[in-house]
Design an enzyme around this catalytic site. Structure first.
Site, PDB file in Angstrom:
ATOM      1  N   GLU A 108       0.849  -1.213   0.000  1.00 19.90           N
ATOM      2  CA  GLU A 108       0.000   0.000   0.000  1.00 19.90           C
ATOM      3  C   GLU A 108       0.875   1.250   0.000  1.00 19.90           C
ATOM      4  O   GLU A 108       1.956   1.264   0.580  1.00 19.90           O
ATOM      5  CB  GLU A 108      -0.863   0.023   1.264  1.00 19.90           C
ATOM      6  CG  GLU A 108      -2.312  -0.376   1.076  1.00 19.90           C
ATOM      7  CD  GLU A 108      -3.154   0.678   0.358  1.00 19.90           C
ATOM      8  OE1 GLU A 108      -2.601   1.503  -0.406  1.00 19.90           O
ATOM      9  OE2 GLU A 108      -4.369   0.662   0.558  1.00 19.90           O
ATOM     10  N   ASP A 109       0.368   2.302  -0.602  1.00 25.42           N
ATOM     11  CA  ASP A 109       1.078   3.577  -0.558  1.00 25.42           C
ATOM     12  C   ASP A 109       0.923   4.240   0.812  1.00 25.42           C
ATOM     13  O   ASP A 109       1.889   4.655   1.437  1.00 25.42           O
ATOM     14  CB  ASP A 109       0.594   4.522  -1.673  1.00 25.42           C
ATOM     15  CG  ASP A 109      -0.930   4.670  -1.721  1.00 25.42           C
ATOM     16  OD1 ASP A 109      -1.641   4.002  -0.934  1.00 25.42           O
ATOM     17  OD2 ASP A 109      -1.416   5.458  -2.559  1.00 25.42           O
ATOM     18  N   ASP A 112      -4.556   5.574   5.889  1.00 26.03           N
ATOM     19  CA  ASP A 112      -5.106   6.795   6.465  1.00 26.03           C
ATOM     20  C   ASP A 112      -6.161   6.374   7.502  1.00 26.03           C
ATOM     21  O   ASP A 112      -5.831   6.079   8.642  1.00 26.03           O
ATOM     22  CB  ASP A 112      -5.685   7.613   5.305  1.00 26.03           C
ATOM     23  CG  ASP A 112      -6.206   8.971   5.701  1.00 26.03           C
ATOM     24  OD1 ASP A 112      -6.010   9.381   6.849  1.00 26.03           O
ATOM     25  OD2 ASP A 112      -6.821   9.648   4.858  1.00 26.03           O
ATOM     26  N   PHE A 161      -2.472  16.088   3.822  1.00 25.11           N
ATOM     27  CA  PHE A 161      -2.650  15.460   2.521  1.00 25.11           C
ATOM     28  C   PHE A 161      -1.338  15.521   1.756  1.00 25.11           C
ATOM     29  O   PHE A 161      -0.797  16.597   1.516  1.00 25.11           O
ATOM     30  CB  PHE A 161      -3.774  16.125   1.736  1.00 25.11           C
ATOM     31  CG  PHE A 161      -4.203  15.293   0.569  1.00 25.11           C
ATOM     32  CD1 PHE A 161      -5.068  14.221   0.744  1.00 25.11           C
ATOM     33  CD2 PHE A 161      -3.708  15.544  -0.698  1.00 25.11           C
ATOM     34  CE1 PHE A 161      -5.443  13.415  -0.324  1.00 25.11           C
ATOM     35  CE2 PHE A 161      -4.085  14.751  -1.779  1.00 25.11           C
ATOM     36  CZ  PHE A 161      -4.955  13.684  -1.587  1.00 25.11           C
ATOM     37  N   ARG A 174       1.795  12.427  -9.294  1.00 21.49           N
ATOM     38  CA  ARG A 174       2.304  11.072  -9.050  1.00 21.49           C
ATOM     39  C   ARG A 174       3.788  10.964  -9.391  1.00 21.49           C
ATOM     40  O   ARG A 174       4.511  10.138  -8.867  1.00 21.49           O
ATOM     41  CB  ARG A 174       1.550  10.048  -9.906  1.00 21.49           C
ATOM     42  CG  ARG A 174       0.093   9.871  -9.539  1.00 21.49           C
ATOM     43  CD  ARG A 174      -0.479   8.646 -10.234  1.00 21.49           C
ATOM     44  NE  ARG A 174      -1.928   8.611 -10.219  1.00 21.49           N
ATOM     45  CZ  ARG A 174      -2.679   8.175  -9.209  1.00 21.49           C
ATOM     46  NH1 ARG A 174      -2.118   7.757  -8.104  1.00 21.49           N
ATOM     47  NH2 ARG A 174      -3.996   8.174  -9.291  1.00 21.49           N
TER      48      ARG A 174
HETATM   49  P1  5GP Z   1      -7.903   4.883   3.913  1.00 21.36           P
HETATM   50  O1  5GP Z   1      -8.950   3.890   3.462  1.00 21.36           O
HETATM   51  O2  5GP Z   1      -6.849   4.295   4.801  1.00 21.36           O
HETATM   52  O3  5GP Z   1      -8.542   6.107   4.524  1.00 21.36           O
HETATM   53  O4  5GP Z   1      -7.226   5.463   2.623  1.00 21.36           O
HETATM   54  C1  5GP Z   1      -6.399   4.730   1.816  1.00 21.36           C
HETATM   55  C2  5GP Z   1      -6.258   5.356   0.466  1.00 21.36           C
HETATM   56  O5  5GP Z   1      -6.635   6.752   0.471  1.00 21.36           O
HETATM   57  C3  5GP Z   1      -4.801   5.356   0.022  1.00 21.36           C
HETATM   58  O6  5GP Z   1      -4.476   4.154  -0.627  1.00 21.36           O
HETATM   59  C4  5GP Z   1      -4.744   6.568  -0.878  1.00 21.36           C
HETATM   60  O7  5GP Z   1      -5.143   6.205  -2.185  1.00 21.36           O
HETATM   61  C5  5GP Z   1      -5.753   7.530  -0.294  1.00 21.36           C
HETATM   62  N1  5GP Z   1      -5.110   8.525   0.589  1.00 21.36           N
HETATM   63  C6  5GP Z   1      -5.179   8.602   1.932  1.00 21.36           C
HETATM   64  N2  5GP Z   1      -4.458   9.637   2.392  1.00 21.36           N
HETATM   65  C7  5GP Z   1      -3.925  10.236   1.307  1.00 21.36           C
HETATM   66  C8  5GP Z   1      -3.038  11.347   1.137  1.00 21.36           C
HETATM   67  O8  5GP Z   1      -2.580  12.039   2.058  1.00 21.36           O
HETATM   68  N3  5GP Z   1      -2.689  11.636  -0.142  1.00 21.36           N
HETATM   69  C9  5GP Z   1      -3.143  10.927  -1.223  1.00 21.36           C
HETATM   70  N4  5GP Z   1      -2.730  11.313  -2.418  1.00 21.36           N
HETATM   71  N5  5GP Z   1      -3.955   9.862  -1.089  1.00 21.36           N
HETATM   72  C10 5GP Z   1      -4.340   9.526   0.164  1.00 21.36           C
END
Ligand code: 5GP
Length: 184
Positions: A108-109, A112, A161, A174
């Site tokens: 995973e990148d 959050d 963010f 990206r």
């Molecule tokens: P979660 O389900 O944990 O809230 O979010 C996961 C996904 O939300 C990540 O794989 C990513 O695609 C997106 N995401 C969450 N935080 C960020 C952020 O700070 N920047 C970006 N570009 N994407 C985010």
């Protein structure tokens, strides 16, 4: 040609600052690759890259692996183009490989709220893999809404963010070689 993070920053008024430099990303990525190589010695894990954001991380991570492994891709969507989590996870592209009895590493990148990862772990778990672990480059731990295990964590970051190194804002940024904070 070497890419200077600070040069880019000066040219783009929408990036507030560099949070993690390209040098630090490269170093940490290789440390994580070494950890995975050690832990999966004797196995051939499947690295499941979560598109789109994790593609740059996966490419760098796999080049630091010294063990045999496979890669496959899943595309999911939890954000609808903005900066707020909707909590809704959609599978846009599923795996091609059968993960039954295989060691799976979700790449995973960023984690959050944890909602995406939690959904993925549950969903892939129903396919009877031998094991599932998570390798996440970034962890926004203070934004967590759902508790999820992260076995390999690159960096803990604040609740801001971020873009770059595969992460986008409306499909832009990206290509940045560093992780930057977007002006809100
Ligand atoms: P979660 O389900 O944990 O809230 O979010 C996961 C996904 O939300 C990540 O794989 C990513 O695609 C997106 N995401 C969450 N935080 C960020 C952020 O700070 N920047 C970006 N570009 N994407 C985010």
């Amino acid at each position: 040609m070497t890419y200077d993070d600070q040069d880019y920053l000066r040219r783009d008024p929408l990036i507030e600052r560099v949070l993690i430099s390209s040098d630090d990303l490269a170093k940490r990525c290789c440390q994580m690759g070494n950890e995975l190589s050690r832990d999966y010695d004797g196995s051939v894990p499947i690295l499941v890259c979560i598109l789109k954001g994790a593609y740059v991380f996966l490419a760098d991570l796999t080049r630091c692996l010294s063990i045999d492994h496979e890669v496959d891709f899943m595309a999911v969507s939890s954000y609808e183009g903005g900066t707020q989590s909707t909590g809704v996870v959609k599978i846009i592209k599923d795996l091609r490989v059968n993960i039954t009895d295989r060691d799976v590493v979700i790449v995973e990148d960023i984690v959050d709220s944890g909602l995406t990862l939690s959904y993925l772990i549950d969903m892939l778990g129903t396919r009877s893999p031998r094991s599932i672990r998570v390798c996440a480059l970034l962890d926004k731990v203070s934004a967590r809404r759902k508790d999820v295990p992260i076995d390999y964590r690159g960096f803990e970051i604040p609740k801001e963010f971020v873009v770059g190194y595969g992460l986008d804002y409306d499909e832009k940024y990206r290509n940045l070689p560093f992780i930057g904070v977007l002006k809100q």
